[in-house]
Design an enzyme around this catalytic site. Structure first.
Site, short mmCIF file in Angstrom:
data_model
loop_
_atom_site.label_atom_id
_atom_site.label_comp_id
_atom_site.label_asym_id
_atom_site.label_seq_id
_atom_site.Cartn_x
_atom_site.Cartn_y
_atom_site.Cartn_z
N GLY A 1 -10.73 0.62 1.66
CA GLY A 1 -11.79 0.06 0.85
C GLY A 1 -11.22 -0.30 -0.51
N GLY A 2 -10.56 0.68 -1.10
CA GLY A 2 -9.94 0.45 -2.40
C GLY A 2 -8.74 1.34 -2.57
N MET A 3 -7.87 0.94 -3.49
CA MET A 3 -6.69 1.75 -3.82
C MET A 3 -6.50 1.67 -5.34
SD MET A 3 -4.29 3.71 -2.88
CE MET A 3 -3.33 4.50 -4.17
N GLU A 4 -6.40 2.87 -5.92
CA GLU A 4 -6.46 3.01 -7.37
C GLU A 4 -5.16 2.69 -8.09
OE1 GLU A 4 -6.63 5.36 -5.00
OE2 GLU A 4 -5.74 7.26 -5.62
N HIS B 1 -10.40 7.33 -10.52
CA HIS B 1 -9.02 7.78 -10.26
C HIS B 1 -8.10 7.56 -11.47
CE1 HIS B 1 -8.78 9.13 -6.13
NE2 HIS B 1 -9.27 8.01 -5.62
N HIS C 1 -15.46 4.48 -7.98
CA HIS C 1 -14.53 5.44 -7.38
C HIS C 1 -13.09 5.18 -7.83
CE1 HIS C 1 -13.06 8.16 -4.12
NE2 HIS C 1 -12.02 7.33 -4.18
N GLU C 2 -12.64 3.96 -7.65
CA GLU C 2 -11.24 3.66 -7.99
C GLU C 2 -11.00 3.78 -9.49
OE1 GLU C 2 -9.63 3.86 -5.45
OE2 GLU C 2 -11.08 3.23 -3.94
N GLU D 1 -9.07 13.25 -4.57
CA GLU D 1 -10.25 12.59 -3.99
C GLU D 1 -11.55 13.35 -4.24
OE1 GLU D 1 -10.13 9.62 -3.18
OE2 GLU D 1 -7.97 9.31 -2.87
N TYR E 1 -12.59 14.56 0.32
CA TYR E 1 -13.50 13.79 -0.53
C TYR E 1 -14.79 14.57 -0.81
CZ TYR E 1 -10.75 9.50 0.23
OH TYR E 1 -9.76 8.55 0.24
N ARG F 1 -10.20 -3.18 7.60
CA ARG F 1 -10.51 -1.93 6.89
C ARG F 1 -10.74 -0.82 7.90
NH1 ARG F 1 -15.46 -0.95 2.54
NH2 ARG F 1 -14.91 1.22 2.09
N MET F 2 -9.86 0.20 7.84
CA MET F 2 -9.87 1.25 8.88
C MET F 2 -11.20 1.97 9.02
SD MET F 2 -6.26 3.14 8.65
CE MET F 2 -6.22 3.26 6.90
N LYS F 3 -11.83 2.22 7.87
CA LYS F 3 -13.09 2.96 7.88
C LYS F 3 -14.10 2.29 8.82
CE LYS F 3 -17.01 4.05 4.96
NZ LYS F 3 -17.70 3.75 3.70
N GLN G 1 0.88 -1.17 0.00
CA GLN G 1 0.00 0.00 0.00
C GLN G 1 0.91 1.22 0.00
OE1 GLN G 1 -3.18 0.93 -0.35
NE2 GLN G 1 -2.54 3.03 0.01
N ASP H 1 -1.54 11.21 6.67
CA ASP H 1 -2.61 10.34 7.18
C ASP H 1 -3.50 11.06 8.19
OD1 ASP H 1 -2.18 8.09 5.76
OD2 ASP H 1 -1.06 7.03 7.32
N1 BES Z 1 -6.85 6.66 -2.71
C1 BES Z 1 -7.80 6.24 -1.76
C2 BES Z 1 -7.24 5.41 -0.66
C3 BES Z 1 -6.17 6.09 0.18
C4 BES Z 1 -6.28 7.42 0.54
C5 BES Z 1 -5.10 5.37 0.61
C6 BES Z 1 -5.29 8.00 1.30
C7 BES Z 1 -4.11 5.95 1.37
C8 BES Z 1 -4.22 7.27 1.72
C9 BES Z 1 -8.94 5.46 -2.41
O1 BES Z 1 -9.26 5.88 -3.69
C10 BES Z 1 -10.18 5.67 -1.59
O2 BES Z 1 -10.60 6.78 -1.49
N2 BES Z 1 -10.73 4.62 -1.02
C11 BES Z 1 -11.94 4.67 -0.22
C12 BES Z 1 -13.11 4.14 -0.97
C13 BES Z 1 -13.94 5.13 -1.67
C14 BES Z 1 -15.18 4.47 -2.23
C15 BES Z 1 -14.25 6.39 -0.95
C16 BES Z 1 -11.76 3.76 0.97
O3 BES Z 1 -10.72 3.11 1.05
O4 BES Z 1 -12.65 3.68 1.78
ZN ZN Z 2 -10.12 7.76 -3.71
#
Ligand code: BES
Ligand code: ZN
Length: 654
Positions: free
Chosen positions: A317-320, A348, A344-345, A367, A434, A607-609, A181, A426
């Site tokens: 969730g995802g990484m582009e 990007h 979303h990804e 974002e 976003y 998943r941190m979220k 990552q 971070d």
């Molecule tokens: N680029 C981000 C993930 C990210 C952001 C990784 C900052 C490290 C530092 C990715 O595109 C993203 O926004 N992922 C979201 C999902 C999205 C649907 C909002 C996520 O991981 O929740």
């Molecule tokens: Zn994103």
């Protein structure tokens, strides 16, 4: 400004191989040309967008690209799953200023074994002290005219980019897994390079792995089946080629028992073989999304678009990652209800990968644009009702986040362009870049109409393709190409306030959704005593249930939760968006029947979220919560990614 380049000799100093690489790419040549001249007093006045970007300093990198800049990375690495290290060599191609004496790379938790020139002759180097957040600068002395350095190195356990998983942490349970990552500043903990998003690099790689595993990267996959490694029958090698210059945070790797299933002519899914069929079912609309996106903002520039589903410890969730989005398995709900993450990804591929934030203070350019674009794709593929619901959910999150940041006295983090000097990027991560970013574009949409805004955005992606962008440079471009230099209009739209001030300007347009208004009505009816059986929920989609849970007030009782659970089976939900919201309510109201599921969820998902807010909610439950949080964390921690651990550490003080 770091170093003052003396001459504009880029053209003559570029080696022929490098020149061939750059020949088809005007942007990097332009950037190099500019970095050679941008410190003269004449150029300092230059306010065209590229000149602004070229003189912007990235506070999160030790590199001094004005002097010597990495343009290509060639990796030759072997994965050792017993030692949990990658080791080998990174050969870096440089574009240097005429009298460049050294090149400075970013490193973090790397064992640097030696540094040589292209012919293998040792080069002098020093590893500076650096700091915890940014890692250590690796300064390499350059002989006159050197265009190549080779760094022999190995990663260390405890780096922030790589997570090595034991078989028990995978879906298949039989073979180990590795993934990286990079975003924001983690690539330096597995590749010694200049880890700044404004220093675009092409890359090639040869990755040696145990022969029962497959390696994939964010690049063209040249050897899908691998190839033999001479003298090592138990290993095989995979090779990759990324011909487009990308930001280093987008270099990505995964190794595991990975299979592939095609979804359309240009799209497909990689996943552990154990879950490949489920993953392929979930993402069946990828090709339609890709087609819709290309129609909106111009051709897709990366060849294929595939998604790799990772094990559940993936912190995001995802990484582009270009050509290969990395995704959490928590989006596999079984009913395709969470695929906005793919939109979303995918988005990007334009906003982020094609036009890239030049520094982490410009993160909203990645974002915010992407959330706006994601929603346009969702509307195109699934219709306005679904897109409107997603908009309202995002808006609601933004309101809550702005309030939290206000309560926490962190007004700087409510800005689209915050000051992050000395701050870990971070720490700025929130709904602000976003959703406030997307709200800014929606404000422009409301004023100019879609036709004009779309034409502008398409032009923007075209003008700055394969370049990096700052907020200041964006304003100059916006003025010229959308506002047509109308200063009064710029003022009345509050452009400056949107981009540089805290909070949300009053010309933000609140989204609405008739479908969610109906849900709100039913939540009120329930709280006023209606039984679940009397509620009109028959044709609700998962997004409506998700919203319903956010509408239940603090006065919700355990009996009411039990009644809802009985009617809708929330504790057993396969939709992790719904489940995590339900578990938050369960913690808040101490709803015991959900506790075993809470435990299992926190043990298995990284998943941190989802997990950080759950730990935070537990810590707020005086009497029983903190103890439960600590005991679950003790059990779960070995399975979490370093990034997830750092995030939980903030809410779970030692
Ligand atoms: N680029 C981000 C993930 C990210 C952001 C990784 C900052 C490290 C530092 C990715 O595109 C993203 O926004 N992922 C979201 C999902 C999205 C649907 C909002 C996520 O991981 O929740
Ligand atoms: Zn994103």
């Amino acid at each position: 400004m770091t170093a003052a380049p003396k001459t504009s000799s880029a053209g003559t100093r570029l080696g022929s191989g490098l020149f061939a690489r750059l020949a088809g790419l005007a942007a990097p040549l332009l950037a190099i040309g500019m970095l050679m001249t941008n410190c003269t007093s004449h150029e300092a006045q230059n306010n065209d967008p590229q000149a602004i970007v070229a003189r912007t300093i990235d506070d999160h990198s030790w590199a001094r690209p004005q002097e010597a800049r990495v343009t290509h990375v060639d990796l030759d690495l072997t994965a050792d799953f017993n030692k949990k290290i990658l080791s080998g060599a990174a050969t870096l191609t440089l574009a240097t200023e005429a009298n460049a004496k050294q090149v400075i790379l970013d490193t973090k938790a790397l064992d640097i074994q030696s540094v040589t020139d292209a012919a293998g002759a040792p080069l002098k180097y020093t590893l500076g002290k650096g700091n915890e957040m940014m890692g250590k600068p690796l300064t390499i002395e350059l002989p006159q005219g050197a265009q190549t350095v080779v760094v022999h190195y190995a990663t260390q356990e405890g780096g922030t980019a790589l997570q090595w998983l034991d078989p028990s942490q995978t879906a298949g349970k039989k073979l180990p897994f590795l993934f990286s990552q990079g975003e924001e500043i983690n690539t330096r903990s597995w590749i010694p390079t200049q880890d700044s998003p404004a220093i675009r690099q092409t890359y090639t790689a040869r990755i040696v792995v145990p022969s029962n595993l497959v390696a994939v990267m964010s690049a063209e996959r040249l050897t899908p089946k691998g190839e033999p490694v001479e003298g090592h029958p138990s290993q095989r090698a995979f090779r990759f080629d990324m011909k487009q210059p990308i930001a280093p945070y987008l270099i990505a790797i995964a190794i595991g028992d990975i299979g592939f299933k095609s979804e359309g002519p240009d799209t497909g899914v990689y996943a552990e073989r154990a879950i490949l069929d489920k993953a392929a079912y979930e993402f069946a609309d990828m090709q339609s999304m890709l087609d819709a996106a290309s129609k909106l903002y111009g051709p897709y520039q990366w060849g294929r678009y595939d998604v790799l589903v990772l094990p559940p410890s993936f912190p995001f969730g995802g990484m582009e990652n270009p050509t290969l989005t990395f995704a959490t398995p928590t989006v596999i709900a079984g009913d395709r209800s969470l695929v906005s993450l793919v939109a979303h990804e995918l988005a990007h591929s334009w906003s982020g990968n094609l036009v890239t934030n030049a520094t982490w203070e410009d993160f909203w350019l990645n974002e915010g644009f992407t959330v706006y674009f994601e929603n346009r794709i969702m509307e195109q593929v699934y219709g306005k009702d679904r897109a409107d619901m997603l908009k309202v959910l995002g808006w609601q999150d933004l309101q809550a986040t702005l309030k939290d940041l206000d309560d926490a006295k962190q007004p700087e983090f409510t800005k689209l362009h915050p000051d992050l000097n000395g701050v870990d990027p971070d720490d700025y991560f929130s709904d602000v870049p976003y959703e406030k970013g997307a709200a800014f574009l929606r404000m422009l949409e409301a004023h100019f109409g879609r036709k004009k805004l779309d034409a502008y955005l398409k032009g923007y992606f075209h003008r700055y393709a394969f370049q990096s962008m700052t907020t200041d440079a964006f304003v100059v471009d916006l003025r010229e190409n959308l506002l047509h230099n109308d200063a009064d209009l710029e003022k009345s739209l509050k452009i400056h306030q949107w981009l540089y001030d805290k909070g949300l300007p009053d010309n933000a347009v609140a989204p609405t959704s008739a479908l969610l208004d109906q849900v709100k009505g039913q939540a009120v009816a329930f709280m006023n005593g209606a039984a679940p059986a009397d509620l009109q929920t028959q044709d609700w989609s998962p997004l409506q249930f998700q919203y319903f849970l956010t509408q239940l007030p603090d006065t919700l009782t355990v009996d009411q939760m039990a009644a809802l659970d009985k009617a809708y089976g929330f504790t057993a939900s396969h939709n992790d968006e719904i489940l995590s919201n339900w578990l938050l309510l369960a913690v808040k109201h101490h709803y015991q029947p959900a506790m075993p599921v809470l435990h299992d969820f926190l043990i298995s998902v990284g998943r941190m979220k989802y997990v950080t807010p759950l730990y935070k909610a537990l810590m707020a439950q005086a009497g029983w919560g903190p103890e439960m949080a600590r005991s679950i964390y003790a059990e779960a921690e070995p399975g979490y990614h370093e990034i997830t651990r750092a995030s939980i550490a903030k809410v779970l003080p030692q």
